[in-house]
Design an enzyme around this catalytic site. Structure first.
Site, mmCIF file in Angstrom:
data_model
loop_
_atom_site.group_PDB
_atom_site.id
_atom_site.type_symbol
_atom_site.label_atom_id
_atom_site.label_comp_id
_atom_site.label_asym_id
_atom_site.label_seq_id
_atom_site.Cartn_x
_atom_site.Cartn_y
_atom_site.Cartn_z
ATOM 1 N N ASP A 13 0.810 -1.223 0.000
ATOM 2 C CA ASP A 13 0.000 0.000 0.000
ATOM 3 C C ASP A 13 0.841 1.268 0.000
ATOM 4 O OD1 ASP A 13 -2.272 -1.700 0.271
ATOM 5 O OD2 ASP A 13 -1.849 -1.824 2.407
ATOM 6 N N LYS A 16 1.933 2.067 -5.166
ATOM 7 C CA LYS A 16 2.538 1.540 -6.403
ATOM 8 C C LYS A 16 1.600 1.689 -7.599
ATOM 9 C CE LYS A 16 3.090 -2.595 -4.632
ATOM 10 N NZ LYS A 16 2.762 -2.370 -3.233
ATOM 11 N N GLY A 40 -4.181 -4.840 -3.968
ATOM 12 C CA GLY A 40 -5.177 -3.838 -4.333
ATOM 13 C C GLY A 40 -4.457 -2.597 -4.799
ATOM 14 N N HIS A 41 -4.320 -2.439 -6.115
ATOM 15 C CA HIS A 41 -3.589 -1.287 -6.645
ATOM 16 C C HIS A 41 -4.578 -0.206 -7.066
ATOM 17 C CE1 HIS A 41 0.183 -3.890 -7.583
ATOM 18 N NE2 HIS A 41 -0.078 -3.764 -6.309
ATOM 19 N N GLN A 216 2.075 -6.278 -2.970
ATOM 20 C CA GLN A 216 2.381 -6.211 -1.532
ATOM 21 C C GLN A 216 3.687 -5.427 -1.316
ATOM 22 O OE1 GLN A 216 1.523 -9.750 -2.640
ATOM 23 N NE2 GLN A 216 -0.529 -8.978 -2.385
HETATM 24 P P1 IMP Z 1 -2.692 -12.834 2.540
HETATM 25 O O1 IMP Z 1 -1.738 -12.300 1.527
HETATM 26 O O2 IMP Z 1 -4.133 -12.610 2.175
HETATM 27 O O3 IMP Z 1 -2.404 -14.265 2.880
HETATM 28 O O4 IMP Z 1 -2.476 -12.008 3.901
HETATM 29 C C1 IMP Z 1 -1.278 -12.073 4.664
HETATM 30 C C2 IMP Z 1 -0.891 -10.695 5.197
HETATM 31 O O5 IMP Z 1 -0.494 -9.860 4.115
HETATM 32 C C3 IMP Z 1 -2.032 -9.952 5.908
HETATM 33 O O6 IMP Z 1 -1.493 -9.181 6.960
HETATM 34 C C4 IMP Z 1 -2.569 -9.031 4.821
HETATM 35 O O7 IMP Z 1 -3.227 -7.908 5.349
HETATM 36 C C5 IMP Z 1 -1.268 -8.659 4.102
HETATM 37 N N1 IMP Z 1 -1.472 -8.269 2.709
HETATM 38 C C6 IMP Z 1 -1.734 -9.070 1.648
HETATM 39 N N2 IMP Z 1 -1.836 -8.355 0.520
HETATM 40 C C7 IMP Z 1 -1.616 -7.076 0.849
HETATM 41 C C8 IMP Z 1 -1.549 -5.856 0.099
HETATM 42 O O8 IMP Z 1 -1.699 -5.805 -1.131
HETATM 43 N N3 IMP Z 1 -1.282 -4.725 0.824
HETATM 44 C C9 IMP Z 1 -1.066 -4.749 2.167
HETATM 45 N N4 IMP Z 1 -1.115 -5.853 2.904
HETATM 46 C C10 IMP Z 1 -1.381 -7.015 2.254
#
Ligand code: IMP
Length: 403
Positions: A13, A16, A40-41, A216
């Protein structure tokens, strides 16, 4: 021509989406190489706001080809929903500008169900990412080429793990629904599936502009992040190679860093502000998850973590985002190290009061704002090539050419 890699340097977040969208204007090819619908871009173009989850941000610029690489885990249902949603804004997405790797793994209903039941301890996004990557490592994963040769039914049946929370009958139902969900989309999906490795290899060795778009952030990397509070993929530079199957000499390895820090989900966050100021940053920065809508935890910039992120990824270009959100804070803290109990050690820098969101020119930024940037640059031994002061494309100060 250039090969660029752009990665989040914190916990995701960092903004990007906006930067990739800007860069995509000159790109011939944009590639996603890890993660899935957990990303989520957010991209704001004019009056319209788009949130992309699995689609490479290049789809919005119209002119370039887009690839979802073998390192991604793709939910076909969510992908088709995303395509349908952005088509409503007149944006064309078709097999002529999007290819999904035949070796990428398919996120099924089963994966999402497991994530919903078990992902709570980490605070996952619930998109089935962890269970899908787990089955990839267990060598019982379902890949997109299984949809082409019809072996998906047998593979889905083999995926039934020991799900203690499901009765045998329920397991049968989930399997059946997983198969049905895929069959409903099979004909639409097939033309999108192909050999992305060859497409990428040709582009990086030809006279093309190629953009590798990370999802991420570095501190969510399954190896180098704040384990176990991480995502299930590598989010760092190595993933660009493994997630595409192509060696690339990147002309620029770009770090996107937010001028303060946020994280969603659980896990350590040494500089977190559990105060009114943290709430203010959340409100001003609209810090709510683009995928889940969850409020993001907010805090001061952590230069120690950022330095680690530079070491891991070999960044040679820095983009600082959301600087406008710090306006009005009298004294800004920055962590320069952590003590033996992992508590941050801060320095305090003077803030500024002027609205900088429409400033248009770096030289016009208030002195203390330029000093704040200079402090970060000096610490990381790199100049910030781009400063973002708002969500719109126009709110971008470019000091050093990117392409
Ligand atoms: P997962 O990727 O859904 O398995 O989540 C694992 C961890 O990564 C959690 O703390 C999510 O909130 C975090 N996370 C996954 N994708 C994103 C992203 O695009 N931005 C910020 N945090 C993320």
């Amino acid at each position: 021509m250039s090969n660029l890699l752009i990665l989040g340097s914190q916990w995701g977040d960092e903004g990007k989406g906006k930067i990739v969208d800007l860069l995509a204007e000159k790109a011939d090819l944009v590639i996603r190489f890890q993660g899935g619908a957990n990303a989520g871009h957010t991209v704001v173009a004019g009056d319209e706001k788009f949130v992309l989850h699995q689609l490479p941000s290049g789809v919005l610029s119209g002119g370039c080809f887009n690839v979802i690489g073998n390192g991604c885990v793709v939910d076909p249902n969510a992908l088709m929903e995303e395509i349908t949603a952005i088509r409503k804004s007149g944006i064309i997405v078709s097999p002529r500008n999007l290819l999904v790797s035949a070796n990428a793994h398919v996120v099924t209903r089963l994966h999402k169900l497991i994530d919903e039941k078990l992902g709570g301890t980490i605070g996952t996004t619930g998109r089935g990412i962890g269970p899908c990557y787990s089955q990839k490592a267990e060598r019982i994963g379902l890949r997109f080429h299984d949809l082409l040769d019809g072996s998906y039914k047998t593979k889905i049946r083999k995926q039934t793990p020991k799900l203690d929370f499901l009765s045998l009958r329920d397991r049968g139902t989930v399997m059946k629904e997983s198969i049905e969900e895929i069959e409903e989309l099979l004909d639409i999906l097939k033309p999108y599936i192909g050999d992305t490795q060859q497409v990428i290899s040709r582009a990086v060795s030809g006279k093309k502009n190629v953009l590798f778009e990370g999802a991420q952030g570095t501190m969510l990397d399954v190896d180098h992040g704040t384990y176990p509070f991480v995502t299930s993929s590598n989010t760092t530079i190595g993933a660009a190679f493994t997630g595409t199957g192509v060696f690339v000499e990147f002309n620029k390895r770009i770090a996107v860093a937010k001028a303060f820090q946020t994280r969603v989900g659980k896990g350590p966050f040494p500089t977190e502000l559990k105060t009114a100021l943290g709430n203010k940053l959340r409100t001003v920065g609209k810090e709510f998850g683009a995928t889940t809508g969850r409020p993001r935890r907010c805090g001061w910039l952590d230069l120690k973590l950022l330095k680690d992120s530079f070491m891991i990824n070999g960044f040679n270009y820095l983009i600082l985002t959301k600087l406008d959100c710090l306006t009005g804070i009298e004294k800004i803290k920055v962590a320069i190290d952590h003590d033996e109990s992992e508590r941050p050690i801060y320095v305090e820098l003077p803030g500024w009061t002027e609205d900088i969101s429409d400033i248009g020119n770096f030289a016009k930024l208030p002195k203390s704002c330029r000093d704040y940037i200079a402090y970060i640059e000096e610490f990381l031994k790199i100049d910030a090539g781009v400063i973002s002061v708002g969500p719109d494309r126009k709110q971008t100060l470019i000091r050093r050419k990117i392409w």
